[in-house]
Design a protein around this motif. Sequence first.
Motif, PDB file in Angstrom:
ATOM      1  N   SER A  76      41.345  51.306  38.044  1.00  0.00           N
ATOM      2  CA  SER A  76      40.042  51.307  37.410  1.00  0.00           C
ATOM      3  C   SER A  76      39.385  49.934  37.527  1.00  0.00           C
ATOM      4  O   SER A  76      40.040  48.901  37.403  1.00  0.00           O
ATOM      5  N   HIS A  77      38.074  49.928  37.801  1.00  0.00           N
ATOM      6  CA  HIS A  77      37.321  48.676  37.863  1.00  0.00           C
ATOM      7  C   HIS A  77      36.727  48.325  36.506  1.00  0.00           C
ATOM      8  O   HIS A  77      36.010  47.337  36.395  1.00  0.00           O
ATOM      9  N   THR A  78      37.019  49.124  35.492  1.00  0.00           N
ATOM     10  CA  THR A  78      36.485  48.891  34.148  1.00  0.00           C
ATOM     11  C   THR A  78      37.626  48.786  33.140  1.00  0.00           C
ATOM     12  O   THR A  78      38.491  49.651  33.080  1.00  0.00           O
ATOM     13  N   LEU A  79      37.605  47.706  32.364  1.00  0.00           N
ATOM     14  CA  LEU A  79      38.515  47.590  31.230  1.00  0.00           C
ATOM     15  C   LEU A  79      37.789  48.183  30.026  1.00  0.00           C
ATOM     16  O   LEU A  79      36.723  47.697  29.633  1.00  0.00           O
ATOM     17  N   GLY A 128      42.231  50.451  32.056  1.00  0.00           N
ATOM     18  CA  GLY A 128      41.889  49.279  32.858  1.00  0.00           C
ATOM     19  C   GLY A 128      42.778  48.085  32.571  1.00  0.00           C
ATOM     20  O   GLY A 128      43.674  48.126  31.717  1.00  0.00           O
ATOM     21  N   SER A 132      39.789  43.678  35.774  1.00  0.00           N
ATOM     22  CA  SER A 132      38.599  44.507  35.971  1.00  0.00           C
ATOM     23  C   SER A 132      37.332  43.655  35.914  1.00  0.00           C
ATOM     24  O   SER A 132      37.252  42.686  35.158  1.00  0.00           O
TER      25      SER A 132
END
Length: 209
Positions: free
Chosen positions: A2-5, A123, A127
Motif C-alpha cells: 500500500s502507498h497509503t499509511l 500501510g 508510505s
Amino acid sequence: MSHTLTVQWTIEPQTAPRPWLACSRCGGQRAFVCSGKTRLNANGRRLDAWLIYRCAVCEDTWNRPIFERRTVTSVAPDALAALQSNDPAWIRQVAFDIEGLRQCTDRIEDLADSSVERRVLGGTVDSARLEIVVVARHASSPRVDRLLSAELALSRARLTKLEAAGRVTLLPESRKALQRPIRDGCRIVLDLTAEDDRAEIAQRARGGP
C-alpha cells in the motif's frame, strides 16, 4: 504494498467546555468549570436536575439545567440512577454536550487539550500518503491545524504551505481544511511525497515503536 499509511485516531478531550457567564460575586463575565456533581430535587411529583458548575475565579456556583418539572416516570431509569449516584461517565457526557450548553450562554470556551489513541489500519511508515481516520465521540474537539501540529510536530506555517499546495485535505469537507473543527468520522489526508522527513511524520502518526 500500500502507498497509503492509514491510521485511526481516537480523540478524547480532557477538559469539558467552559461556559462564560455573569458571576454575581466577581461582578463580571467569568468562565465556569464543571464540578462533576449533579443536584436532583423533588417538588411534589416533579423532578428538577442540574449539573453544578463553579466560577474559575471565585468558585461561586451556577446550576446548569438538565431538566425541569419532569415526572419521575418521564425520566429514563438509567439517567435517574446516574443522577442519584453522580455517575462520572454520564456526567461527562452531559458536560461535553455543547449544543445543550449553547442554550444557556452564547460564549463557550472549548479547551484544546486532548489525548489521542492511535491504531494502524494499513500501510507502513514508508508510505508517501498519510490518511488519518478520526473517532471523536464528543463534540468538543480541536481544529485540524491544532491537532496535526500537536500530534505530528509540524509547525502551523508548514501545514499552511502544505494546504496551499493541495497536499492537505479534509474529507468530506476540504475547503479551508486546517480551520475546520475535528468531527467524528472525518478523514485527514496528507500527501507526503515531497517531504524528506515523511517517515518520521508517519512514525509520529502511527505511534508505538
